[in-house]
Motif scaffolding. Structure first.
Motif, PDB file in Angstrom:
ATOM      1  N   LEU A   5       0.930  -1.140  -0.020  1.00  0.00           N
ATOM      2  CA  LEU A   5       0.015   0.042   0.076  1.00  0.00           C
ATOM      3  C   LEU A   5       0.825   1.323  -0.116  1.00  0.00           C
ATOM      4  O   LEU A   5       0.529   2.184  -0.571  1.00  0.00           O
ATOM      5  N   GLN A   6       2.126   1.086   0.540  1.00  0.00           N
ATOM      6  CA  GLN A   6       2.866   2.209   0.815  1.00  0.00           C
ATOM      7  C   GLN A   6       3.301   2.716  -0.663  1.00  0.00           C
ATOM      8  O   GLN A   6       3.694   3.800  -0.978  1.00  0.00           O
ATOM      9  N   PHE A   7       3.424   1.699  -1.712  1.00  0.00           N
ATOM     10  CA  PHE A   7       3.721   1.859  -2.924  1.00  0.00           C
ATOM     11  C   PHE A   7       2.604   2.175  -3.817  1.00  0.00           C
ATOM     12  O   PHE A   7       2.451   3.014  -4.814  1.00  0.00           O
ATOM     13  N   LEU A   8       1.436   1.761  -3.501  1.00  0.00           N
ATOM     14  CA  LEU A   8       0.268   1.776  -4.307  1.00  0.00           C
ATOM     15  C   LEU A   8      -0.294   3.216  -4.322  1.00  0.00           C
ATOM     16  O   LEU A   8      -0.593   3.751  -5.301  1.00  0.00           O
ATOM     17  N   VAL A   9      -0.298   3.591  -2.960  1.00  0.00           N
ATOM     18  CA  VAL A   9      -0.954   5.084  -2.658  1.00  0.00           C
ATOM     19  C   VAL A   9      -0.288   6.077  -3.437  1.00  0.00           C
ATOM     20  O   VAL A   9      -0.731   6.928  -4.240  1.00  0.00           O
ATOM     21  N   PRO A  10       1.230   5.990  -3.475  1.00  0.00           N
ATOM     22  CA  PRO A  10       1.870   7.370  -4.040  1.00  0.00           C
ATOM     23  C   PRO A  10       1.744   6.987  -5.720  1.00  0.00           C
ATOM     24  O   PRO A  10       1.921   7.904  -6.432  1.00  0.00           O
ATOM     25  N   GLY A  11       1.569   5.926  -6.139  1.00  0.00           N
ATOM     26  CA  GLY A  11       1.454   5.341  -7.527  1.00  0.00           C
ATOM     27  C   GLY A  11      -0.038   6.092  -8.040  1.00  0.00           C
ATOM     28  O   GLY A  11      -0.106   6.645  -9.105  1.00  0.00           O
ATOM     29  N   ILE A  12      -1.027   5.835  -7.298  1.00  0.00           N
ATOM     30  CA  ILE A  12      -2.317   6.221  -7.576  1.00  0.00           C
ATOM     31  C   ILE A  12      -2.225   7.878  -8.009  1.00  0.00           C
ATOM     32  O   ILE A  12      -2.766   8.640  -8.800  1.00  0.00           O
ATOM     33  N   LEU A  13      -1.527   8.553  -6.835  1.00  0.00           N
ATOM     34  CA  LEU A  13      -1.490   9.671  -6.751  1.00  0.00           C
ATOM     35  C   LEU A  13      -0.532  10.533  -7.813  1.00  0.00           C
ATOM     36  O   LEU A  13      -1.069  11.384  -8.546  1.00  0.00           O
ATOM     37  N   ILE A  14       0.461   9.953  -8.215  1.00  0.00           N
ATOM     38  CA  ILE A  14       1.231  10.559  -9.333  1.00  0.00           C
ATOM     39  C   ILE A  14       0.517  10.155 -10.734  1.00  0.00           C
ATOM     40  O   ILE A  14       0.701  10.825 -11.568  1.00  0.00           O
ATOM     41  N   GLY A  15      -0.227   8.869 -10.636  1.00  0.00           N
ATOM     42  CA  GLY A  15      -0.895   8.512 -11.721  1.00  0.00           C
ATOM     43  C   GLY A  15      -1.695   9.731 -12.187  1.00  0.00           C
ATOM     44  O   GLY A  15      -2.328   9.785 -13.287  1.00  0.00           O
ATOM     45  N   GLY A  16      -2.579  10.246 -11.152  1.00  0.00           N
ATOM     46  CA  GLY A  16      -3.603  11.015 -11.351  1.00  0.00           C
ATOM     47  C   GLY A  16      -2.830  12.520 -11.963  1.00  0.00           C
ATOM     48  O   GLY A  16      -3.553  13.068 -13.191  1.00  0.00           O
ATOM     49  N   VAL A  17      -1.705  12.671 -11.902  1.00  0.00           N
ATOM     50  CA  VAL A  17      -1.002  14.008 -12.540  1.00  0.00           C
ATOM     51  C   VAL A  17      -0.604  13.241 -14.038  1.00  0.00           C
ATOM     52  O   VAL A  17      -1.026  14.195 -15.122  1.00  0.00           O
ATOM     53  N   TYR A  18      -0.205  12.092 -14.224  1.00  0.00           N
ATOM     54  CA  TYR A  18       0.021  11.779 -15.488  1.00  0.00           C
ATOM     55  C   TYR A  18      -1.143  11.750 -16.254  1.00  0.00           C
ATOM     56  O   TYR A  18      -1.041  12.122 -17.577  1.00  0.00           O
ATOM     57  N   ALA A  19      -2.231  11.465 -15.733  1.00  0.00           N
ATOM     58  CA  ALA A  19      -3.489  11.189 -16.345  1.00  0.00           C
ATOM     59  C   ALA A  19      -3.911  12.503 -16.749  1.00  0.00           C
ATOM     60  O   ALA A  19      -4.317  12.885 -18.221  1.00  0.00           O
ATOM     61  N   LEU A  20      -3.583  13.681 -16.087  1.00  0.00           N
ATOM     62  CA  LEU A  20      -3.816  15.072 -16.428  1.00  0.00           C
ATOM     63  C   LEU A  20      -3.029  15.582 -17.794  1.00  0.00           C
ATOM     64  O   LEU A  20      -3.494  15.840 -18.955  1.00  0.00           O
ATOM     65  N   LEU A  21      -1.885  15.116 -17.617  1.00  0.00           N
ATOM     66  CA  LEU A  21      -0.739  15.560 -18.762  1.00  0.00           C
ATOM     67  C   LEU A  21      -1.228  14.717 -20.146  1.00  0.00           C
ATOM     68  O   LEU A  21      -1.174  15.316 -20.996  1.00  0.00           O
ATOM     69  N   ALA A  22      -1.567  13.706 -19.744  1.00  0.00           N
ATOM     70  CA  ALA A  22      -1.842  12.722 -20.801  1.00  0.00           C
ATOM     71  C   ALA A  22      -3.209  13.041 -21.762  1.00  0.00           C
ATOM     72  O   ALA A  22      -3.419  13.296 -22.973  1.00  0.00           O
ATOM     73  N   SER A  23      -4.210  13.460 -20.812  1.00  0.00           N
ATOM     74  CA  SER A  23      -5.408  13.801 -21.235  1.00  0.00           C
ATOM     75  C   SER A  23      -5.291  14.976 -22.460  1.00  0.00           C
ATOM     76  O   SER A  23      -6.205  15.168 -23.234  1.00  0.00           O
ATOM     77  N   GLY A  24      -4.643  15.974 -21.999  1.00  0.00           N
ATOM     78  CA  GLY A  24      -4.034  17.047 -22.958  1.00  0.00           C
ATOM     79  C   GLY A  24      -3.784  16.764 -24.058  1.00  0.00           C
ATOM     80  O   GLY A  24      -4.432  16.977 -25.488  1.00  0.00           O
ATOM     81  N   LEU A  25      -2.882  15.905 -24.235  1.00  0.00           N
ATOM     82  CA  LEU A  25      -2.322  15.141 -25.496  1.00  0.00           C
ATOM     83  C   LEU A  25      -3.498  14.565 -26.212  1.00  0.00           C
ATOM     84  O   LEU A  25      -3.719  14.663 -27.622  1.00  0.00           O
ATOM     85  N   GLY A  26      -4.005  13.699 -25.398  1.00  0.00           N
ATOM     86  CA  GLY A  26      -5.254  12.811 -26.222  1.00  0.00           C
ATOM     87  C   GLY A  26      -6.291  13.573 -26.635  1.00  0.00           C
ATOM     88  O   GLY A  26      -6.769  13.260 -27.647  1.00  0.00           O
ATOM     89  N   LEU A  27      -6.693  14.738 -26.006  1.00  0.00           N
ATOM     90  CA  LEU A  27      -7.763  15.746 -26.342  1.00  0.00           C
ATOM     91  C   LEU A  27      -7.163  16.027 -27.904  1.00  0.00           C
ATOM     92  O   LEU A  27      -8.152  16.234 -28.898  1.00  0.00           O
ATOM     93  N   ILE A  28      -6.142  16.873 -27.930  1.00  0.00           N
ATOM     94  CA  ILE A  28      -5.636  17.448 -29.374  1.00  0.00           C
ATOM     95  C   ILE A  28      -5.591  16.369 -30.306  1.00  0.00           C
ATOM     96  O   ILE A  28      -6.206  16.613 -31.341  1.00  0.00           O
ATOM     97  N   PHE A  29      -5.132  15.115 -30.025  1.00  0.00           N
ATOM     98  CA  PHE A  29      -5.071  13.855 -31.216  1.00  0.00           C
ATOM     99  C   PHE A  29      -6.558  13.567 -31.338  1.00  0.00           C
ATOM    100  O   PHE A  29      -6.868  13.479 -32.733  1.00  0.00           O
ATOM    101  N   GLY A  30      -7.237  13.301 -30.391  1.00  0.00           N
ATOM    102  CA  GLY A  30      -8.820  13.136 -30.722  1.00  0.00           C
ATOM    103  C   GLY A  30      -9.328  13.964 -31.508  1.00  0.00           C
ATOM    104  O   GLY A  30     -10.108  13.754 -32.346  1.00  0.00           O
ATOM    105  N   VAL A  31      -9.490  15.251 -31.289  1.00  0.00           N
ATOM    106  CA  VAL A  31     -10.162  16.330 -32.057  1.00  0.00           C
ATOM    107  C   VAL A  31      -9.467  16.549 -33.551  1.00  0.00           C
ATOM    108  O   VAL A  31     -10.195  16.622 -34.335  1.00  0.00           O
TER     109      VAL A  31
END
Lengths: 293, 237
Positions: A5-31
């Protein structure tokens, strides 16, 4: 279990930021089917803006600076679309031009910052930078928690914008079938410009969410560009939701793999999973069969 | 209302339209007939602005459309229901209809137009929350026409509304279109392979071949003159 859990929780936290970084790229490609190789360098510029606002006398907290960063990069993205991107959109022949243009923009951004601020790493350290809380036996870093909550909030707002507003509906329509959207009276150039601005702003906000625990250099984008592209492809090209899920998944894998193997090889696990998922689902988790454009 | 003179257009240098003259009066219903590749769809696309014109003029209600981008033409009331339906498959029927009234004044008349559309195509009323992609071919075509009607057209252009449909589905689409044309006075252009159905709802027809108008006649002349019918409407007459 606690260790996991001590590794899972930070993984989810940083994953949320990766998700935001990637959704910008994904939006531009998608549109507009443009692969924006400069996306991670917009993130780098946003990190420098957050740093300048914090360290440059204003002393603005990087999390409170987020609305300003969003609007600055919304406008910057729209300007870059108007000045450059709109001329290379559409035809299949333009694909090479898109690649060269966006890589070139990224190089220009990196070198302008290098000239202005040198390659010396910059850090943004607010008073609570090392604070954290124990929940049970799990330690949660406060800045990483804020970064995660911010990313989820911004992603939710953009999701609402795309699904509830007339402009968002027009953007989704143009991304599904630009010709049909044209017949509905959608101004495609305008929806592309807005989508490019929003896409850049999303990644920019992701960048400013990172500054409290990631040092900033002109080349910091290179550290994240692979994660962003992997998340977009993993989630399914053209799907913003997929890019988001892909980002979280990559954060979790990078982090949890450290229970068993060294942090130095965390991206090996990411790519192993990447290959496995694409083998089973060639269009990614949420992708549909590719349209030809 | 719509006046086209000496219109020429081409794809990669290959002429698709050669000197077309074409008119539609206010409230008039006009059919465009002709074989595949005659330029019927291209003609509609030059009017809606998705194909560039090489020469000639298109005037709508007195205004030259030359420098008008497609979305401005929709605002002016030119609404094109494209061939192949082109509905938004991943969006609900409601969202598809909302996109129909995306532009200009149509937004404010959304409720009123929605009532009209559901009266014309009652089948859509039960499907409002379904994704467009989940509809049958006939229902998708009804949605495509309905979406066009939502835009408050002054000139409605229907490109092959029966294409790819089973005969019964095509019949119910045409019944809906007939109901629409009874209750509205919208000027309408219908491009159609099923010439007889098109002529039943139109007053006048142009026949295109190889990018040229080879015949312009009233529907009565086409339907009653045996030689014209045999030449242009196929062997069934």
């Amino acid at each position: 279990m606690v260790e996991f859990l001590q590794f899972l929780v930070p993984g989810i936290l940083i994953g949320g930021v990766y998700a935001l970084l990637a959704s910008g790229l994904g939006l531009i490609f998608g549109v507009m089917r443009v692969v924006n190789f400069a996306q991670a360098d917009f993130m780098m510029l946003a990190m420098y803006l957050s740093w300048a606002l914090f360290a440059g006398g204003v002393g603005l907290d990087p999390f409170l600076a987020v609305p300003a960063v969003f609007f600055v990069f919304l406008l910057l993205g729209m300007a870059v679309h108007w000045l450059f991107i709109r001329f290379v959109i559409g035809r299949r022949e333009n694909h090479d031009a898109q690649v060269i243009l966006t890589i070139g923009l990224g190089l220009i951004f990196q070198n302008l910052i290098l000239i202005r601020y040198s390659s010396e790493p910059r850090v943004v350290a607010p008073s609570y930078a090392n604070a954290g809380d124990f929940i049970g036996d799990i330690f949660i870093s406060r800045v990483r928690l804020y970064a995660f909550l911010l990313s989820v909030l911004v992603a939710a707002l953009v999701f609402l914008f795309l699904n509830r507003s007339a402009t968002g509906r027009a953007i989704r329509a143009a991304s599904e079938n630009w010709e049909a959207a044209t017949y509905m009276g959608v101004d495609i150039d305008r929806t592309n410009r807005i989508a490019f601005g929003v896409g850049v702003a999303l990644t920019a906000v992701g960048g400013s969410a990172l500054v409290t625990f990631q040092s900033i250099t002109p080349f910091v984008g290179l550290r994240f560009v692979v994660v962003m592209f992997a998340a977009v492809v993993l989630g399914g090209l053209g799907s913003v939701r997929g890019a988001f899920v892909g980002g979280v998944l990559i954060g979790v894998i990078q982090s949890v793999s450290q229970v068993w193997t060294s942090a130095a090889v965390k991206n090996v696990w990411v790519f192993a999973l990447f290959l496995l998922i694409l083998y089973v689902r060639p269009n990614g988790l949420f992708g549909k069969a590719q349209r030809a454009i | 209302m719509l006046e086209i003179s000496d219109l020429r257009a081409s794809y990669d240098g290959v002429p698709a339209l050669r000197s077309i003259d074409f008119q539609v009066g206010a409230g008039e219903r006009v059919a465009i007939l002709g074989p595949n590749g005659a330029g019927k769809t291209t003609l509609l696309k030059t009017i809606s602005g998705t194909v560039e014109v090489d020469a000639g003029t298109i005037r709508f209600e007195g205004r030259d459309l030359h420098s008008q981008p497609p979305h401005k033409r929709v605002e002016a009331g030119i609404v094109h229901v494209p061939q192949g339906r082109m509905i938004f498959a991943s969006m609900t029927v409601t969202d598809n209809l909302r996109l129909g009234s995306h532009r200009g004044g149509a937004q404010h008349r959304h409720g009123e137009r929605l009532d009209l559309v559901l009266e014309i195509f009652p089948a859509l009323a039960d499907m409002l929350n379904r994704d467009g992609g989940a509809l049958s071919g006939g229902q998708q075509q009804m949605l495509a026409v309905a979406r066009g009607v939502m835009a408050c057209p002054r000139l409605l252009m229907l490109d092959e509304p029966s294409m790819g449909l089973a005969p019964r589905a095509a019949d119910s689409v045409f019944e809906g279109i007939a109901r629409l044309l009874e209750s509205e006075t919208t000027a309408t252009i219908v491009v159609e392979q099923r010439a007889h159905e098109a002529l039943e709802i139109c007053e006048r027809a142009y026949v295109l071949e190889s990018g040229e108008v080879v015949l312009e006649a009233s529907n009565r002349a086409l339907l009653t003159d045996e030689r014209l019918a045999a030449a242009y409407l196929g062997s069934e007459t």
